[in-house]
Design an enzyme around this catalytic site. Structure first.
Site, PDB file in Angstrom:
ATOM      1  N   SER A   1      24.778  53.169 -55.696  1.00  0.00           N
ATOM      2  CA  SER A   1      23.777  52.235 -56.226  1.00  0.00           C
ATOM      3  C   SER A   1      22.653  52.020 -55.230  1.00  0.00           C
ATOM      4  O   SER A   1      22.889  51.799 -54.044  1.00  0.00           O
ATOM      5  CB  SER A   1      24.419  50.884 -56.544  1.00  0.00           C
ATOM      6  OG  SER A   1      25.237  50.984 -57.664  1.00  0.00           O
TER       7      SER A   1
ATOM      8  N   ASP B   1      17.278  44.742 -61.662  1.00  0.00           N
ATOM      9  CA  ASP B   1      18.210  45.273 -60.661  1.00  0.00           C
ATOM     10  C   ASP B   1      17.509  46.050 -59.550  1.00  0.00           C
ATOM     11  O   ASP B   1      17.918  47.144 -59.179  1.00  0.00           O
ATOM     12  CB  ASP B   1      19.307  46.123 -61.308  1.00  0.00           C
ATOM     13  CG  ASP B   1      20.493  46.337 -60.360  1.00  0.00           C
ATOM     14  OD1 ASP B   1      20.675  45.527 -59.425  1.00  0.00           O
ATOM     15  OD2 ASP B   1      21.228  47.329 -60.541  1.00  0.00           O
TER      16      ASP B   1
ATOM     17  N   HIS C   1      21.745  44.315 -57.041  1.00  0.00           N
ATOM     18  CA  HIS C   1      23.174  44.004 -56.908  1.00  0.00           C
ATOM     19  C   HIS C   1      23.745  44.492 -55.584  1.00  0.00           C
ATOM     20  O   HIS C   1      24.834  44.100 -55.201  1.00  0.00           O
ATOM     21  CB  HIS C   1      23.979  44.517 -58.122  1.00  0.00           C
ATOM     22  CG  HIS C   1      24.221  45.981 -58.160  1.00  0.00           C
ATOM     23  ND1 HIS C   1      23.406  46.853 -58.848  1.00  0.00           N
ATOM     24  CD2 HIS C   1      25.202  46.734 -57.628  1.00  0.00           C
ATOM     25  CE1 HIS C   1      23.874  48.078 -58.728  1.00  0.00           C
ATOM     26  NE2 HIS C   1      24.967  48.039 -57.989  1.00  0.00           N
TER      27      HIS C   1
END
Length: 185
Positions: free
Chosen positions: A148, A76, A47
């Protein structure tokens, strides 16, 4: 056995964590990534790396173009390749050997703060109710947008997961290193 000083371990993790910059100069986005051996490969969250090419910025300010060479949207994860060698890679630890209560260290670039470090403990390993059967390394650690793709490491600086989300109550979720290493191969 933990042998290095905490500051030394933290600095090692910081030097192997990159900022992943995406989008146009008008609407840039960013996340984090981890330099993997042999030093020209970086792993991040899918992402974060949604385009075929991104820029990475190192702790010392150097910046390089990076090609997204593999993406697993369900898992992911994204694999980036840079035309540089000898970048400082982190070592990995099997997430299957991690136990609740162990010290966890997260490094990333939340909200534009490059190389921000937070600490906490591993809370649990396994699936999370409402998020399917996928296993997670769950840590009581503070993450924010921009973390992230960055590393969740143990007290010796070995990567045990890739940070990807925060759920209700502030629990951080990381993709277990066992799954990350399988993806990289």
């Amino acid at each position: 056995m933990y042998s290095a000083g905490f500051g030394e371990v933290a600095e090692k993790i910081r030097r192997s964590t990159v900022q992943v910059i995406t989008g146009s100069s008008r609407a840039p986005g960013s996340g984090s990534g981890v330099i993997c051996a042999p030093g020209d490969t970086i792993v991040t969250s899918a992402h974060v790396a949604r385009e075929s090419e991104v820029r990475i910025e190192l702790w010392d300010g150097r910046s390089f173009a990076a090609a997204v060479t593999a993406r697993d949207v369900r898992g992911d994860l994204a694999k980036l390749s840079v035309n540089q060698s000898g970048l400082p890679a982190l070592s990995w630890r099997a997430s299957s050997s991690v136990r609740p209560g162990e010290l966890a260290i997260a490094v990333g670039n939340p909200l534009g703060f490059v190389g921000a470090l937070s600490t906490g403990v591993v809370h649990a390993l396994g699936s999370v109710t409402g998020m399917g059967a996928k296993p997670w390394v769950q840590a009581a650690i503070r993450l924010a947008p921009g973390n992230s793709g960055g590393p969740l490491a143990d007290a010796d600086g070995r990567v045990i997961g890739i940070n990807t989300a925060v759920i209700a109550g502030g629990l951080a979720l990381a993709i277990p290193s066992d799954l990350v290493l399988s993806f990289l191969q």
